[in-house]
Design a protein around this motif. Structure first.
Motif, mmCIF file in Angstrom:
data_model
loop_
_atom_site.group_PDB
_atom_site.id
_atom_site.type_symbol
_atom_site.label_atom_id
_atom_site.label_comp_id
_atom_site.label_asym_id
_atom_site.label_seq_id
_atom_site.Cartn_x
_atom_site.Cartn_y
_atom_site.Cartn_z
ATOM 1 N N TYR A 204 0.829 -1.209 0.000
ATOM 2 C CA TYR A 204 0.000 0.000 0.000
ATOM 3 C C TYR A 204 0.864 1.260 0.000
ATOM 4 N N GLY B 264 -6.843 1.921 -0.949
ATOM 5 C CA GLY B 264 -5.426 2.226 -1.070
ATOM 6 C C GLY B 264 -4.754 2.575 0.242
ATOM 7 N N ALA C 12 -4.178 1.262 4.263
ATOM 8 C CA ALA C 12 -4.258 0.115 5.169
ATOM 9 C C ALA C 12 -3.986 0.580 6.599
ATOM 10 N N ALA D 122 -7.750 -2.938 5.836
ATOM 11 C CA ALA D 122 -7.266 -2.301 4.602
ATOM 12 C C ALA D 122 -8.454 -1.702 3.877
#
Length: 334
Positions: free
Chosen positions: A123, A284, A286, A332
């Motif tokens: 990420y 996008g 986490a 996430a």
């Protein structure tokens, strides 16, 4: 069930000092072992014996491939492999994606630390929340150094809110860097652990590594960078929004903090708490939540953290709304 596993040369690192790792494996898996020449006999329940044999054979394979590991990283990897059935020694000691940490070997010591390192690779923005001693900052700096040395990014930017200085910063002696350095010391400590002093000094002089207070980020766009905001619980909501919107192309951001240690004035809401509520589920991004089981300092620290949590849970009125998150695990966005 009894099974014998042949041992490769160099297996001593896996056994540990005075066979402490072997004893740990026996305790966790409920097996007994007996060393006979270059064979290790494992006895116990079938599943446990097979799992122990897989761990030994996995290490054997890596030794035969010519790999060498420090005792501390083998011990940490073994603890992790014993804690989670889907984790192998190879996945921890020899991950598929190369990691170069300078002069230091860095191995996750808990399942959450392992997920944290994997999420930082996957990420572009990761929040790490939990008590001190869980490796939030240290692992973030390690991954930043790895990204720099493998040329995934061109620079590292380490940021902290200088809350304690407040408006009095201008009255401190020295240059602006000398004024804020004491508040950045934990970041410098992690860097010196990873890099030789001469190389680190060159990186700092050339701006390849920058350590600065959060206020210095305003108005900037950070491209090709690995950016870490440490002690993020002491940022205000306005500062956090400013920081999160600095991210440029080919950059990663890691935000670490402990929402039980907020030093802001009581009327100010923590920017970290706000950010989790506002952007925590954005695709996008986490989030990793650490707990006392992830503490890698002295074992007494785990008990101290747990004692404080139990004490605070008994207090009335309830804890401040700022301290609204107390879970462990991983989330996430997307």
């Amino acid at each position: 069930m009894k099974q014998s596993v042949a041992l490769a040369g160099g297996i001593e690192q896996l056994f540990g000092t005075r066979d402490e790792n072997l004893k740990l494996m026996e305790s966790v898996l409920g097996v007994t072992t007996m060393l006979r020449d270059n064979q290790l006999e494992i006895e116990g329940e079938a599943d446990a014996v097979e799992r122990a044999a897989r761990i030994i054979e996995s290490y054997n394979e890596m030794i035969r491939e010519g790999r060498a590991f420090e005792q501390a990283e083998v011990k940490a990897a073994l603890r992790l492999a014993l804690a989670e059935q889907d984790v192998t020694l190879r996945s921890v000691l020899a991950p598929s994606r190369p990691r170069v940490f300078g002069k230091k070997s860095v191995t996750p010591r808990s399942p959450n630390q392992r997920r944290y390192m994997e999420l930082m690779e996957k990420y572009d923005m990761v929040f790490a929340i939990g008590p001190g001693g869980t490796g939030k900052t240290y692992l973030a700096v390690a991954m930043a150094v790895s990204a720099l040395l493998t040329k995934q990014v061109n620079r590292i930017i380490l940021v902290r809110p200088a809350v304690e200085a407040g408006e009095r910063l201008g009255f401190l002696p020295g240059t602006i860097q000398e004024k804020v350095d004491p508040y950045m010391r934990p970041l410098y400590d992690a860097l010196y652990d990873m890099l030789d002093a001469d190389k680190l000094e060159r990186y700092l002089e050339r701006g390849i590594i920058e350590v600065a207070p959060l206020a210095f980020m305003r108005g900037r766009t950070l491209n090709d960078s690995f950016v870490i905001l440490d002690e993020a619980q002491n940022s205000t909501s306005e500062q956090m929004k400013m920081f999160l919107t600095r991210l440029g192309f080919n950059s990663k951001a890691v935000i670490t903090g402990d929402v039980t240690q907020i030093d802001l004035p009581s009327e100010r809401r923590s920017g970290l708490v706000d950010a989790i509520d506002v952007v925590g589920k954005v695709e996008g991004i986490a989030t990793v939540y650490f707990g006392d089981r992830d503490v890698v300092r002295h074992s007494l620290v785990q008990r101290i953290i747990r004692a404080y949590e139990e004490f605070e849970a008994k207090q009335t009125p309830p804890a401040s709304p700022q301290v609204s998150r107390r879970v462990t695990g991983t989330q996430a966005g997307g």
